[in-house]
Enzyme design. Structure first.
Site: not given
Length: 472
Positions: A240-242
């Site tokens: 994911s973006k994290r």
């Protein structure tokens, strides 16, 4: 057989990490076998596809230096060809018109859910006489999938996998408005583009069975499939973006180099012995499907930075200065001058070992162009320095016979001995005054690069406690 691969992104967003790796693997496989690497933009989702996304994908591929052969193909422009294949298949009994209503389809879904299974169309219009069609209803065209036996996919990564045909239903080829579905368009385009090897993420693996059935029904030879495990975050969770699931353009803005990015993406799920740093030439020579693992790769930003550092340090200084210029200019608020470039080139040999990205390198070089206010550690060090001894050091520098690093060190070392201090007691405040930090390239080299006038001016300002210097 001449190898032909393709990368087929949907232009609904940026070129993300997973897509970039898929493009790289296809590019390397084609180049390794002396074949062709093609680009197809799957823009049939007209509501979500944008010109900006197309531009971002093309820009990302160009930045990664993944050159494709010939012109990019746009899938939407080939809709008539896709529809023609569906109608030809229907004409020979391999497809049929289905008049099932939305309510009927929902009833099938509800029943499947209640029985704990996935939704499959029940084939109610498969052998029904079209004369029974309800009036005013636009039918879809469905594929008449085989019901007996099994479909086999011999995958380059996953191995041989079999699925009972009873598990696969009659998929839609053309929607009620006549537009083709993804499954049909992909098969027709891959055939017409002479694609021999389809290398893609394993989220498409189930599609391979339906597409294989369609190839056989039309009378075409299916390509060789290889489905790559997806990329996970360092914690094993879905990327994911994290974790770093950003567009390729974001990594460029973070100061990563194309060569470093390619090397890191190559090692996300593919290996060649214990090799970690792999040049593009080596990657083309070594890459093949058998090096792809079956387990999900894990994205690690620290590892990416470490790999990138190797390529950054290997760059020739002139080329590195060119790449650094926009990053430095953005931070000093003006274009770099010829004098600025000279300062940067003089310092690069000592700056490079301390940076992993162009951003880190630009940040580390800022002291060359602006008088930075000291950070907390540097300010405390300057405050704690003995003013009298610091003044003696400034005078020693002012009276130095020359202005090279060795001469300056000799002068400061002699001064330290004269005032009963170790060299570090004077060199550390000198570093803080010149760079605004307690970490920098060798301080006497810094003084040499800055020059006599600028070095003494910064020292005078530090002694006077001036806090009005431009701050970055």
């Amino acid at each position: 057989m001449s190898v032909v691969t393709r990368f087929a992104p949907s232009p609904t967003g940026f070129l993300h990490i997973g897509g970039a790796r898929t493009a790289l693997f296809n590019w390397l496989f084609a180049r390794h076998h002396g074949g062709r690497f093609l680009l197809r933009i799957e823009d049939t989702d007209r509501e979500r596809s944008t010109e900006a996304a197309v531009a971002a994908i093309l820009d990302g591929l160009r930045w990664l230096a993944l050159d494709w052969d010939g012109e990019a193909i746009f899938q939407f422009a080939r809709m008539d060809r896709h529809a023609a294949v569906a109608h030809a298949l229907m004409a020979k009994g391999g497809a049929y018109r289905c008049y099932a209503s939305p309510a009927e389809l929902q009833e099938m879904r509800n029943k499947a859910k209640a029985e704990g299974r996935s939704m499959r169309y029940d084939g109610r219009w498969r052998d029904r006489d079209p004369s029974e069609a309800p009036s005013g209803v636009q039918p879809v065209i469905r594929f008449k999938a085989p019901r007996a036996g099994e479909t086999v996919v011999r995958d380059g990564v996953q191995g041989e996998v079999r699925v009972a045909n009873a598990e696969l239903d009659d998929m839609v080829l053309l929607r009620a408005d006549g537009t083709p579905t993804y499954m049909l368009s992909v098969v027709v385009d891959d055939h017409d583009m002479d694609v021999t090897h389809v290398i893609r993420g394993d989220d498409h693996f189930t599609n391979a069975f339906r597409q294989t059935q369609l190839y056989v029904a039309i009378g075409w030879t299916p390509p060789h499939f290889s489905h790559i495990p997806l990329i996970h975050g360092a914690d094993g969770a879905k990327l994911s973006k994290r974790h770093g699931a950003l567009g390729v353009d974001a990594y460029r803005d973070m100061g990563f180099l194309p060569a470093g990015m390619r090397n890191y993406l190559l090692r996300l799920g593919w290996s060649h012995g214990d090799a970690e740093v792999i040049s593009t030439e080596e990657a083309i020579a070594w890459f093949d499907i058998d090096g792809i693992g079956r387990s999900p790769a894990r994205f690690d930003m620290e590892k990416l930075a470490s790999v990138n550092a190797h390529y950054l340090r290997a760059l020739e200084d002139d080329r590195l200065a060119d790449l650094l210029a926009p990053f430095v200019a953005a931070r000093i608020g003006r274009a770099m001058t010829a004098e600025d470039r000279g300062l940067l080139l003089a310092a690069l040999a000592d700056l490079k070992p301390r940076a992993r990205t162009l951003v880190e390198l630009a940040e580390g070089a800022l002291f060359l162009f602006v008088r930075r206010a000291p950070d907390a550690k540097a300010a405390r060090l300057l405050a704690e320095a003995d003013p009298a001894k610091t003044a003696r050091m400034v005078e020693a520098l002012r009276d130095a016979a020359g202005w090279d690093a060795h001469t300056l060190e000799v002068a400061v070392r002699a001064c330290a001995e004269a005032v009963g201090e170790k060299l570090g007691a004077l060199a550390q405040p000198l570093r803080a005054a010149l760079t605004g930090s307690t970490a920098s390239p060798p301080v006497f080299k810094v003084a040499e690069i800055l020059g006599r006038a600028e070095t003494l001016a910064r020292l005078d300002a530090a002694i006077e406690g001036a806090g009005r210097r431009p701050e970055v």
